[in-house]
Write a protein that holds these residues in place. Structure first.
Motif, PDB file in Angstrom:
ATOM      1  N   LEU A  40       0.832  -1.208   0.000  1.00 12.82           N
ATOM      2  CA  LEU A  40       0.000   0.000   0.000  1.00 12.82           C
ATOM      3  C   LEU A  40       0.865   1.257   0.000  1.00 12.82           C
ATOM      4  O   LEU A  40       0.550   2.242  -0.675  1.00 12.82           O
ATOM      5  N   VAL A  41       1.952   1.237   0.757  1.00 10.05           N
ATOM      6  CA  VAL A  41       2.894   2.360   0.732  1.00 10.05           C
ATOM      7  C   VAL A  41       3.423   2.559  -0.681  1.00 10.05           C
ATOM      8  O   VAL A  41       3.503   3.691  -1.183  1.00 10.05           O
ATOM      9  N   ALA A  42       3.780   1.441  -1.332  1.00  8.39           N
ATOM     10  CA  ALA A  42       4.318   1.535  -2.688  1.00  8.39           C
ATOM     11  C   ALA A  42       3.276   2.058  -3.673  1.00  8.39           C
ATOM     12  O   ALA A  42       3.571   2.921  -4.506  1.00  8.39           O
ATOM     13  N   VAL A  43       2.043   1.539  -3.557  1.00  8.24           N
ATOM     14  CA  VAL A  43       0.991   1.899  -4.527  1.00  8.24           C
ATOM     15  C   VAL A  43       0.451   3.300  -4.262  1.00  8.24           C
ATOM     16  O   VAL A  43       0.325   4.120  -5.178  1.00  8.24           O
ATOM     17  N   VAL A  44       0.116   3.592  -2.992  1.00 13.40           N
ATOM     18  CA  VAL A  44      -0.565   4.840  -2.662  1.00 13.40           C
ATOM     19  C   VAL A  44       0.416   6.009  -2.527  1.00 13.40           C
ATOM     20  O   VAL A  44       0.187   7.101  -3.051  1.00 13.40           O
ATOM     21  N   THR A  45       1.533   5.778  -1.828  1.00  8.12           N
ATOM     22  CA  THR A  45       2.477   6.866  -1.550  1.00  8.12           C
ATOM     23  C   THR A  45       3.455   7.092  -2.701  1.00  8.12           C
ATOM     24  O   THR A  45       3.726   8.243  -3.083  1.00  8.12           O
ATOM     25  N   LEU A  46       3.985   6.001  -3.262  1.00 12.59           N
ATOM     26  CA  LEU A  46       5.011   6.124  -4.310  1.00 12.59           C
ATOM     27  C   LEU A  46       4.462   5.853  -5.710  1.00 12.59           C
ATOM     28  O   LEU A  46       5.217   5.880  -6.671  1.00 12.59           O
ATOM     29  N   HIS A  47       3.141   5.556  -5.828  1.00 15.40           N
ATOM     30  CA  HIS A  47       2.483   5.325  -7.122  1.00 15.40           C
ATOM     31  C   HIS A  47       3.219   4.253  -7.939  1.00 15.40           C
ATOM     32  O   HIS A  47       3.489   4.420  -9.134  1.00 15.40           O
TER      33      HIS A  47
END
Length: 427
Positions: A40-47
């Motif tokens: 989720l950090v990768a998808v939401v924060t770092l796109h």
């Protein structure tokens, strides 16, 4: 190695087992939160793209390929409890770095990949030591019950974890879930430090070279038809399962339009199948036999995965949840039966090397699954990749149906002592 005498009675009746159980369940709860929070950090924060999310999964399991075999030999040489403590402390530091760096505004995909790899390396050593340590706390006839309780606790944690990850992401941001993972490892450290059972060092005046010790474990697995079959099946199955799970968050958020909270709820309900699998494993073994029960569990799990990617919208979420529930039920019950088989079947002094030899291929296939899921998700689509992985999982069961297991009611037993003057192979 020898241990203090095993306390008789049910596993939860012993203080040391309860401490191990509480610590491991808490750690799994944190890892379940982190397993959703990190992508989720990768998808939401770092796109991040599906490929990057797949690479995160691959990085977490890559250490099995890099250090799995020597780790087994090292763990066999060392006391298990200190190894487990060091691994958990390393995990605290590694996962705590993510929120710290994120709050400073310097978080990158590279940092997430390094964290996943370092955490995976700690897990290699912990897993090998943990599996060898359990038979020192619990007598042989109680191992199935002990494994079922441990797996039941882990399954319950995996139910709560995704939902908690979703809530934390909504309330405090995705990185808060990774912080919760670090805290869970700290609690596990405190529990493990309180375990009283200690190992006494076995006198070993002439220790073989590391290469020879590694070959002993490899030879045992290669020469044994049962362990060889489980290893080959596990490798193929893990490619499919991890290729599937590595992009499931992408599928739920982008294809089915689920929010962070919905993702957590769906994965939590899907994971509840594992809790039922843990509860049913003993009954399956008693009614059908351990080997036959294992085959029935895998025959249930494989086709259920086909349901996951076939729907859309609300119906798609329901089908994905049902697929995860059925797959988890079968796989958790199967894992309990096979874990108990290995703990009873393999010589104690070779257990780490045997486990590492099987896991190097078994878990070493997981990075391939994560990478394959990400690459195919970019190339042919996320939904299509999930369908392909489900088909591969179905075909993996053929390995079991063509093996000696299909003729057995119960798993075979092997005396634990080994004749070191003879080649290391089953009798």
């Amino acid at each position: 190695m020898t241990t203090t005498p095993v306390v008789r009675g049910g596993p939860l009746g012993t203080r040391d087992f309860r401490l191990l159980w509480i610590g491991e369940t808490t750690s799994v709860l944190g890892s379940s939160v982190g397993g959703v929070a990190l992508p989720l950090v990768a998808v939401v924060t770092l796109h991040a793209s599906p490929l990057t999310v797949g690479l995160l999964t691959a990085a977490a399991w890559l250490p099995w390929l890099l250090v799995g075999l020597p780790a087994g030999a090292w763990v066999d040489r060392m006391p298990k409890r200190p190894v487990m403590l060091v691994c958990n402390i390393v995990s605290v530091v590694v996962f705590a770095s993510v929120p710290i760096v994120a709050w400073s505004g310097a978080l990158t995909t590279t940092h997430l990949l390094v964290v996943a790899t370092a955490g995976g390396a700690a897990k290699v050593f912990f897993t090998l030591a943990y599996r060898a340590y359990l038979p020192m706390l619990v007598e042989s006839r109680r191992l199935l019950e002990a494994n079922a309780k441990l797996q039941g606790g882990e399954s319950a944690a995996q139910i709560a974890g995704p939902g908690l990850a979703g809530l934390l992401a909504q309330w405090f941001g995705a990185v808060s879930g990774v912080l919760a993972d670090a805290v869970s490892f700290a609690i596990a450290v405190l529990c493990l430090r309180s375990v009283g059972t200690r190992e006494t060092r076995r006198e070993s005046p002439a220790r073989p070279r590391l290469r020879a010790e590694i070959l002993d474990g490899l030879r045992f697995v290669v020469c044994d038809p049962y362990l060889r079959t489980l290893t080959a099946f596990g490798a193929m199955s893990n490619i499919a399962l991890v290729g599937y799970s590595s992009i499931q968050v992408v599928f739920l958020t982008r294809d089915l339009g689920a929010g962070a909270g919905q993702v957590g709820v769906v994965l939590a309900v899907a994971s509840s199948g594992g809790l039922f699998g843990a509860a049913l494993s003993g009954r399956m073994a008693a009614r059908f036999g351990t080997a036959r029960g294992f085959l029935l569990c895998e025959a249930l799990a494989a086709p259920m995965a086909l349901l996951g990617p076939i729907g859309s919208g609300g119906m798609g979420l329901a089908l994905f949840t049902a697929a995860g529930f059925g797959t988890g039920l079968g796989i958790v019950a199967s894992n309990i039966l096979t874990s108990t088989f290995r703990q009873r079947y393999c010589p104690a002094e070779l257990f780490g090397r045997i486990t590492a030899s099987a896991s190097a291929l078994n878990y070493g296939a997981i990075p391939l699954g994560g990478l394959l899921g990400g690459l195919l998700g970019d190339a042919i689509g996320v939904r299509e990749t999930l369908e392909l992985m489900a088909v591969i999982q179905l075909f993996s069961v053929a390995i079991l149906l063509l093996s000696p297991f299909r003729r057995l009611r119960d798993f075979p037993a092997l005396p634990r002592p080994v004749d070191h003057a003879a080649p290391v192979a089953p009798r």
